[in-house]
Write a protein that holds these residues in place. Sequence first.
Motif, PDB file in Angstrom:
ATOM      1  N   ASP A  38       0.819  -1.217   0.000  1.00  0.00           N
ATOM      2  CA  ASP A  38       0.000   0.000   0.000  1.00  0.00           C
ATOM      3  C   ASP A  38       0.854   1.269   0.000  1.00  0.00           C
ATOM      4  N   GLU A  39       2.165   1.119  -0.248  1.00  0.00           N
ATOM      5  CA  GLU A  39       2.975   2.322  -0.507  1.00  0.00           C
ATOM      6  C   GLU A  39       2.501   2.981  -1.807  1.00  0.00           C
ATOM      7  N   LEU A  40       1.953   2.188  -2.698  1.00  0.00           N
ATOM      8  CA  LEU A  40       1.408   2.719  -3.949  1.00  0.00           C
ATOM      9  C   LEU A  40      -0.086   2.924  -3.795  1.00  0.00           C
ATOM     10  N   GLU A  41      -0.523   4.110  -4.170  1.00  0.00           N
ATOM     11  CA  GLU A  41      -1.927   4.475  -3.961  1.00  0.00           C
ATOM     12  C   GLU A  41      -2.382   5.323  -5.141  1.00  0.00           C
ATOM     13  N   ARG A  63       0.468   7.552  -6.765  1.00  0.00           N
ATOM     14  CA  ARG A  63       1.268   8.165  -5.701  1.00  0.00           C
ATOM     15  C   ARG A  63       2.090   7.087  -5.018  1.00  0.00           C
ATOM     16  N   TRP A  64       3.347   7.426  -4.748  1.00  0.00           N
ATOM     17  CA  TRP A  64       4.222   6.506  -4.015  1.00  0.00           C
ATOM     18  C   TRP A  64       4.649   7.165  -2.718  1.00  0.00           C
ATOM     19  N   GLN A  68      10.857   5.934   3.894  1.00  0.00           N
ATOM     20  CA  GLN A  68      11.925   6.847   4.341  1.00  0.00           C
ATOM     21  C   GLN A  68      11.975   8.137   3.525  1.00  0.00           C
ATOM     22  N   ARG A  69      11.829   8.011   2.224  1.00  0.00           N
ATOM     23  CA  ARG A  69      12.027   9.187   1.361  1.00  0.00           C
ATOM     24  C   ARG A  69      10.820  10.116   1.323  1.00  0.00           C
ATOM     25  N   GLY A  70       9.680   9.629   1.769  1.00  0.00           N
ATOM     26  CA  GLY A  70       8.463  10.443   1.684  1.00  0.00           C
ATOM     27  C   GLY A  70       7.787  10.243   0.341  1.00  0.00           C
ATOM     28  N   LYS A  71       7.057  11.261  -0.086  1.00  0.00           N
ATOM     29  CA  LYS A  71       6.333  11.129  -1.347  1.00  0.00           C
ATOM     30  C   LYS A  71       7.282  11.272  -2.532  1.00  0.00           C
ATOM     31  N   PRO A 263      -6.323  16.417  -7.192  1.00  0.00           N
ATOM     32  CA  PRO A 263      -6.271  14.953  -7.085  1.00  0.00           C
ATOM     33  C   PRO A 263      -6.468  14.587  -5.606  1.00  0.00           C
ATOM     34  N   MET A 264      -7.342  13.605  -5.348  1.00  0.00           N
ATOM     35  CA  MET A 264      -7.710  13.280  -3.962  1.00  0.00           C
ATOM     36  C   MET A 264      -7.579  11.789  -3.687  1.00  0.00           C
ATOM     37  N   PRO A 265      -7.208  11.424  -2.441  1.00  0.00           N
ATOM     38  CA  PRO A 265      -7.223  10.006  -2.075  1.00  0.00           C
ATOM     39  C   PRO A 265      -8.660   9.476  -2.152  1.00  0.00           C
ATOM     40  N   HIS A 266      -8.807   8.138  -2.186  1.00  0.00           N
ATOM     41  CA  HIS A 266     -10.115   7.578  -2.560  1.00  0.00           C
ATOM     42  C   HIS A 266     -11.271   8.021  -1.664  1.00  0.00           C
ATOM     43  N   ALA A 267     -11.036   8.136  -0.352  1.00  0.00           N
ATOM     44  CA  ALA A 267     -12.148   8.494   0.553  1.00  0.00           C
ATOM     45  C   ALA A 267     -12.662   9.902   0.237  1.00  0.00           C
TER      46      ALA A 267
END
Length: 301
Positions: A38-41, A63-64, A68-71, A263-267
């Motif tokens: 779920d690092e990939l979304e 989105r990744w 450690q590196r963040g987005k 762009p929005m996350p699924h919820a």
Amino acid sequence: YTAKADRTGVAAYSVHRDQNSADRLSLLAELRKALNTDELELYYQPKLATRDGSTLGVEALLRWQHPQRGKVPPDLFIPLAERSGIMPLLTERVIGLALAQMAAWRDAGMYVPIAVNVSPSDLIGDRLTDVIIAGLDSYSLPAAMLQLEITERMATQQIEAANNTLHRLRALGVTISLDDFGTGYSSLLRLHMLPVDEIKIDRVFVAAMSEDTESIGIVRALVDLAHARGLPAIAEGVETQDEWQVLYSLGCDGVQGWHVAMPMPHAQATAWVKARTALSPLAPRAHPTLDRGVTSHEKAI
Ligand code: C2E
Ligand code: MG
Ligand code: MG
Ligand code: MG
């Protein structure tokens, strides 16, 4: 990356830190490991009808979130995946996530077409078509709900392979959108032959409209070119109400951009689509006046 870019879910990990090949190799190894986690979304950005703000569908943007590196921005890891040959695996994952989301929305009574971006290597061979057929079948989803966005550059580089794959997909009912239109330097003849259903005008042209009136003429020409082929034109990167208004006056069919919706996350995307439907597509929030009177931009021409 600006604070604004940050809100789209893309940020943080700097391109400058990735300049040496050792770092690229470790990033690639980490991307391989992230593939089925779920690092990939997917984030979803609505595409709206210019005229009344009704929802045409959403574009899925990968989105990744690296532990450690963040987005890590797609403009960094997508080309890496492309060069290293793991793009088909990534695309398979993206299509799986998009179809699962489409099915979840369908089960909740929401019919939301999703557009997925695909890369040049995806168009070679039968793999993409097979993945799509199997995915649609397993969720009992109609092919017409799925759209693929291909870039003009890609479509002209891999013209043979692209044409075969695109024809097969269109025969199933999947629609094709020509992304970043105007930046690919394809000949008009080739454009005429490409099997596509929609044209997306690159955001550089939209951004330039506020700088000079000549750019408005260019966007008008791009819209007219799409219409000459009988295709709808969608403008990307719409950041202001004024841009929306001008695009409306030029007859551009659809708009997408931060002004319209991030762009929005699924919820959040689910809530957005629900609220829009409940409000009726004519809800006045952030849509241009439907009066086709002369705008300040048209006066300036
Ligand atoms: P694209 O397909 O042309 O997507 C549009 C990009 O513009 C997205 O960047 C989006 O977040 C951004 N954007 C949206 N509205 C605005 C706005 O109003 N102003 C500005 N300045 N930008 C806006 P993102 O998400 O960083 O993606 C960049 C590119 O990465 C995409 O360009 C696409 O080519 C590629 N990409 C993203 N997800 C995927 C994927 O799942 N598969 C593949 N193959 N490529 C992907
Ligand atoms: Mg796209
Ligand atoms: Mg684009
Ligand atoms: Mg792009």
